[in-house]
Design a protein around this motif. Structure first.
Motif, PDB file in Angstrom:
ATOM      1  N   ARG A  37       0.737  -1.305   0.143  1.00 40.45           N
ATOM      2  CA  ARG A  37       0.134   0.129   0.103  1.00 40.45           C
ATOM      3  C   ARG A  37       0.919   1.369   0.051  1.00 40.45           C
ATOM      4  NH1 ARG A  37      -0.605   3.073   4.604  1.00 40.45           N
ATOM      5  NH2 ARG A  37       0.341   2.183   6.320  1.00 40.45           N
ATOM      6  N   VAL A  38       0.232   2.354  -0.503  1.00 39.62           N
ATOM      7  CA  VAL A  38       0.837   3.612  -0.666  1.00 39.62           C
ATOM      8  C   VAL A  38       0.383   4.643   0.360  1.00 39.62           C
ATOM      9  CG1 VAL A  38       1.609   5.446  -2.252  1.00 39.62           C
ATOM     10  CG2 VAL A  38       1.765   3.347  -2.830  1.00 39.62           C
ATOM     11  N   GLU A  39       1.401   5.171   0.861  1.00 38.94           N
ATOM     12  CA  GLU A  39       0.898   6.511   1.729  1.00 38.94           C
ATOM     13  C   GLU A  39       1.427   7.644   1.231  1.00 38.94           C
ATOM     14  OE1 GLU A  39       1.315   5.779   6.286  1.00 38.94           O
ATOM     15  OE2 GLU A  39       2.944   7.290   5.813  1.00 38.94           O
ATOM     16  N   ALA A  88       3.694   5.913 -13.926  1.00 41.59           N
ATOM     17  CA  ALA A  88       5.003   4.891 -13.667  1.00 41.59           C
ATOM     18  C   ALA A  88       4.445   3.716 -13.055  1.00 41.59           C
ATOM     19  CB  ALA A  88       5.873   5.569 -12.792  1.00 41.59           C
ATOM     20  N   CYS A  89       3.196   3.598 -12.349  1.00 33.45           N
ATOM     21  CA  CYS A  89       2.838   2.512 -11.476  1.00 33.45           C
ATOM     22  C   CYS A  89       2.358   1.344 -12.471  1.00 33.45           C
ATOM     23  CB  CYS A  89       1.584   2.919 -10.771  1.00 33.45           C
ATOM     24  SG  CYS A  89       0.807   1.194  -9.795  1.00 33.45           S
ATOM     25  N   PRO A  90       3.029   0.354 -12.336  1.00 32.71           N
ATOM     26  CA  PRO A  90       2.804  -0.769 -13.354  1.00 32.71           C
ATOM     27  C   PRO A  90       1.414  -1.584 -13.126  1.00 32.71           C
ATOM     28  CG  PRO A  90       4.342  -1.605 -11.699  1.00 32.71           C
ATOM     29  CD  PRO A  90       4.241  -0.056 -11.392  1.00 32.71           C
ATOM     30  N   LYS A  91       0.933  -1.293 -12.008  1.00 37.74           N
ATOM     31  CA  LYS A  91      -0.491  -1.936 -11.777  1.00 37.74           C
ATOM     32  C   LYS A  91      -1.528  -1.116 -11.742  1.00 37.74           C
ATOM     33  CE  LYS A  91       1.151  -5.728 -11.178  1.00 37.74           C
ATOM     34  NZ  LYS A  91       0.507  -6.973 -12.136  1.00 37.74           N
ATOM     35  N   LYS A  92      -1.495   0.306 -12.282  1.00 39.99           N
ATOM     36  CA  LYS A  92      -2.334   1.354 -12.516  1.00 39.99           C
ATOM     37  C   LYS A  92      -3.392   1.569 -11.180  1.00 39.99           C
ATOM     38  CE  LYS A  92      -0.638   2.365 -16.339  1.00 39.99           C
ATOM     39  NZ  LYS A  92       0.487   3.022 -16.045  1.00 39.99           N
ATOM     40  N   VAL A  93      -2.946   1.610 -10.088  1.00 39.20           N
ATOM     41  CA  VAL A  93      -3.506   1.700  -9.111  1.00 39.20           C
ATOM     42  C   VAL A  93      -3.449   3.170  -8.438  1.00 39.20           C
ATOM     43  CG1 VAL A  93      -3.264  -0.712  -8.167  1.00 39.20           C
ATOM     44  CG2 VAL A  93      -1.687   0.876  -7.014  1.00 39.20           C
ATOM     45  N   LEU A  94      -2.897   3.979  -8.940  1.00 36.09           N
ATOM     46  CA  LEU A  94      -2.671   5.250  -8.478  1.00 36.09           C
ATOM     47  C   LEU A  94      -3.717   6.168  -9.479  1.00 36.09           C
ATOM     48  CD1 LEU A  94       1.043   5.725  -7.438  1.00 36.09           C
ATOM     49  CD2 LEU A  94      -0.854   5.031  -5.978  1.00 36.09           C
ATOM     50  N   ARG A  95      -4.221   7.299  -9.086  1.00 38.19           N
ATOM     51  CA  ARG A  95      -4.962   8.359  -9.868  1.00 38.19           C
ATOM     52  C   ARG A  95      -4.661   9.751  -9.087  1.00 38.19           C
ATOM     53  NH1 ARG A  95     -11.103   6.584  -8.723  1.00 38.19           N
ATOM     54  NH2 ARG A  95     -11.281   7.191  -6.426  1.00 38.19           N
ATOM     55  N   GLY A 114      -4.130  -4.007  -5.341  1.00 37.87           N
ATOM     56  CA  GLY A 114      -3.462  -4.394  -6.470  1.00 37.87           C
ATOM     57  C   GLY A 114      -2.031  -4.024  -6.391  1.00 37.87           C
ATOM     58  N   CYS A 115      -1.792  -3.077  -5.315  1.00 32.25           N
ATOM     59  CA  CYS A 115      -0.340  -2.579  -5.270  1.00 32.25           C
ATOM     60  C   CYS A 115       0.688  -3.810  -4.877  1.00 32.25           C
ATOM     61  CB  CYS A 115      -0.310  -1.563  -3.994  1.00 32.25           C
ATOM     62  SG  CYS A 115       1.460  -1.136  -3.749  1.00 32.25           S
ATOM     63  N   ILE A 116       1.619  -3.899  -5.474  1.00 32.02           N
ATOM     64  CA  ILE A 116       2.589  -4.957  -5.388  1.00 32.02           C
ATOM     65  C   ILE A 116       3.711  -4.335  -4.435  1.00 32.02           C
ATOM     66  CG2 ILE A 116       1.930  -6.355  -7.221  1.00 32.02           C
ATOM     67  CD1 ILE A 116       4.223  -5.141  -8.806  1.00 32.02           C
ATOM     68  N   ALA A 117       3.790  -3.231  -3.750  1.00 32.25           N
ATOM     69  CA  ALA A 117       5.016  -2.639  -3.233  1.00 32.25           C
ATOM     70  C   ALA A 117       6.370  -2.689  -3.926  1.00 32.25           C
ATOM     71  CB  ALA A 117       5.031  -3.607  -1.919  1.00 32.25           C
ATOM     72  N   CYS A 118       6.272  -2.236  -5.110  1.00 38.00           N
ATOM     73  CA  CYS A 118       7.633  -2.493  -5.899  1.00 38.00           C
ATOM     74  C   CYS A 118       8.200  -1.133  -5.795  1.00 38.00           C
ATOM     75  CB  CYS A 118       6.864  -2.426  -7.468  1.00 38.00           C
ATOM     76  SG  CYS A 118       6.316  -1.211  -8.285  1.00 38.00           S
ATOM     77  N   GLY A 119       7.545  -0.168  -5.357  1.00 39.80           N
ATOM     78  CA  GLY A 119       8.329   1.350  -4.928  1.00 39.80           C
ATOM     79  C   GLY A 119       8.511   2.126  -6.108  1.00 39.80           C
ATOM     80  N   ILE A 120       8.143   1.547  -7.365  1.00 43.35           N
ATOM     81  CA  ILE A 120       8.267   2.533  -8.543  1.00 43.35           C
ATOM     82  C   ILE A 120       7.914   3.898  -8.536  1.00 43.35           C
ATOM     83  CG2 ILE A 120       7.580   2.640 -10.958  1.00 43.35           C
ATOM     84  CD1 ILE A 120       8.283  -0.135 -11.244  1.00 43.35           C
ATOM     85  N   THR A 168       5.146   7.072   0.425  1.00 47.23           N
ATOM     86  CA  THR A 168       5.990   5.888   1.071  1.00 47.23           C
ATOM     87  C   THR A 168       5.186   4.772   1.004  1.00 47.23           C
ATOM     88  OG1 THR A 168       6.255   7.696   3.061  1.00 47.23           O
ATOM     89  CG2 THR A 168       6.672   5.268   3.395  1.00 47.23           C
ATOM     90  N   VAL A 169       6.027   3.377   0.607  1.00 45.62           N
ATOM     91  CA  VAL A 169       5.503   2.303   0.244  1.00 45.62           C
ATOM     92  C   VAL A 169       5.722   1.385   1.107  1.00 45.62           C
ATOM     93  CG1 VAL A 169       5.681   0.439  -1.680  1.00 45.62           C
ATOM     94  CG2 VAL A 169       5.920   2.972  -2.145  1.00 45.62           C
ATOM     95  N   TYR A 170       4.615   0.603   1.549  1.00 42.16           N
ATOM     96  CA  TYR A 170       4.694  -0.528   2.581  1.00 42.16           C
ATOM     97  C   TYR A 170       4.381  -1.958   1.819  1.00 42.16           C
ATOM     98  CZ  TYR A 170       4.561   3.302   5.860  1.00 42.16           C
ATOM     99  OH  TYR A 170       4.723   4.555   6.794  1.00 42.16           O
TER     100      TYR A 170
HETATM  101  S1  SF4 Z   1       4.568   0.586  -5.032  1.00 42.69           S
HETATM  102 FE1  SF4 Z   1       4.400  -0.187  -7.116  1.00 42.69          FE
HETATM  103  S2  SF4 Z   1       2.378  -1.166  -7.432  1.00 42.69           S
HETATM  104 FE2  SF4 Z   1       2.405   0.086  -5.485  1.00 42.69          FE
HETATM  105  S3  SF4 Z   1       1.571   1.918  -6.069  1.00 42.69           S
HETATM  106 FE3  SF4 Z   1       3.508   2.364  -6.198  1.00 42.69          FE
HETATM  107  S4  SF4 Z   1       4.199   1.755  -8.278  1.00 42.69           S
HETATM  108 FE4  SF4 Z   1       2.024   1.048  -8.067  1.00 42.69          FE
END
Ligand code: SF4
Ligand SMILES: Cc1ncc(C[n+]2csc(CCOP(=O)(O)OP(=O)(O)O)c2C)c(N)n1
Ligand code: SF4
Ligand code: SF4
Lengths: 248, 71
Positions: free
Chosen positions: B5-7, B22-29, B48-54, B65-67
């Protein structure tokens, strides 16, 4: 259920400041990469930055580090002065293309040639950002700027300068690489290059120069995402990414 | 695949959209709310966030911040 932080703020970034950069300007990304490199190498107390004249003139307010402000283009000369009296410090400059490749061309060439262990982060956004979008030495042929309204031409304005290639002809530099901030894969490589440029200085390994292709959405007249695409399609073909010199 | 998840530090976001692209999972807007500086901050609007940090590595303003959520 528990959570692990996988990506958060690096300590050298001042968490409570709002940068004055335009939305989507990748100066901010370059700043963050410098902060991350310094924190990962544990050199926050040793690092001294030299701020440029240009949009990054307030960089010292965004990083929790010692900084000194130099006159336009003179950051490498100031860096030499500091390194001469405090060789134990890790000294770096952060300069735009108007600063480094135009008014500061003399300083950077002689600084590189002298071959002391220093680190230069050179932001090439192909324009003078701060002053309102005038042509820079790095402005591409055909690119419009407020001082070449119908686009740069070789006849009227000469050719865009490739700093990495130019400096790589000198004996002085230990490490020269060009990176970009236009997409995540490039940002990862940029991070590694900037970190190495600092690590070289920690190990007393000579002059390191990193050219960072960066966006200026405001003066390019593009939205931030489009600006990244424009960089990919126009800047990278003329300014190829890669290592131009490496002592290893 | 990891779950994440993203904060969002909403008051620091400038609504540039680089993380969204940039999000590969398209979960941001870009959200409908407005922060004190007049920008519409980014938000994670679906799972659907995979915590990739991109996204966080792409953000010029250190907003995200990514968790990773450990089961
Ligand atoms: S961590 Fe990766 S999957 Fe999650 S919102 Fe960010 S870019 Fe998208
Ligand atoms: C001696 C001197 N000449 C000219 C200027 C005006 N000036 C300020 S910033 C700048 C160029 C900035 O462009 P660049 O270095 O590319 O940085 P950017 O703003 O694009 O990040 C110029 C010419 C100045 N401040 N001092
Ligand atoms: S003018 Fe250009 S370089 Fe300066 S902050 Fe705005 S987008 Fe960035
Ligand atoms: S990249 Fe950062 S500043 Fe831009 S919209 Fe996303 S969170 Fe906001």
């Amino acid at each position: 259920m528990s959570e692990t932080k996988v990506f958060g703020m690096t300590p050298t970034w001042r968490r409570d400041v709002h940068t004055h950069y335009c939305p989507g300007c990748t100066h901010g990304v370059a700043h963050r990469l410098v902060c991350e490199a310094i924190d990962e190498l544990g050199i926050r107390d040793e690092a001294i930055g030299i701020a440029p004249v240009g949009c990054a003139v307030l960089i010292h307010q965004y990083m929790d580090l010692d900084f000194i402000e130099a006159a336009h283009g003179r950051a490498p000369a100031v860096a030499y002065g500091i390194k001469a009296v405090r060789p134990d410090k890790i000294v770096f400059t952060y300069q735009g293309d108007g600063d480094l490749a135009s008014i500061g061309m003399g300083e950077i060439v002689h600084a590189v040639n002298r071959a002391w262990p220093l680190t230069v982060v050179f932001i090439n956004n192909a324009i003078y950002g701060m002053t309102g979008g005038q042509m820079a030495p790095t402005t591409l042929l055909g690119q419009k700027a407020t001082t070449c309204l119908s686009g740069r031409t070789a006849e009227a304005n000469g050719y865009p300068v490739r700093m990495c290639e130019l400096l790589a002809t000198l004996e002085g530099p230990a490490y020269i690489e060009r990176v970009a901030l236009s997409k995540p894969q490039h940002i990862l490589k940029a991070k590694a290059a900037i970190k190495k440029a600092f690590e070289n200085q920690v190990n007393n390994k000579g002059f390191s120069f990193i050219e960072v292709l960066s966006t200026c959405p405001t003066n390019w007249g593009l939205r931030p995402v489009e600006a990244c695409q424009w960089l990919e399609e126009n800047m990278i073909p003329y300014y190829p990414l890669g290592v131009f010199k490496d002592f290893e | 695949m990891a779950k994440g998840r993203v904060e969002v530090r909403e008051e620091f976001c400038k609504s540039c959209g680089l993380c969204v692209a940039a999000c590969p999972k398209k979960v941001l807007r870009i959200s409908d709310s407005i922060n004190p500086r007049g920008y519409r901050p980014a938000e994670q609007f679906q799972d659907g966030c995979i915590a990739c940090g991109i996204c966080a590595r792409t953000c010029p303003d250190v907003v995200l911040t990514v968790y990773r959520i450990d089961e």
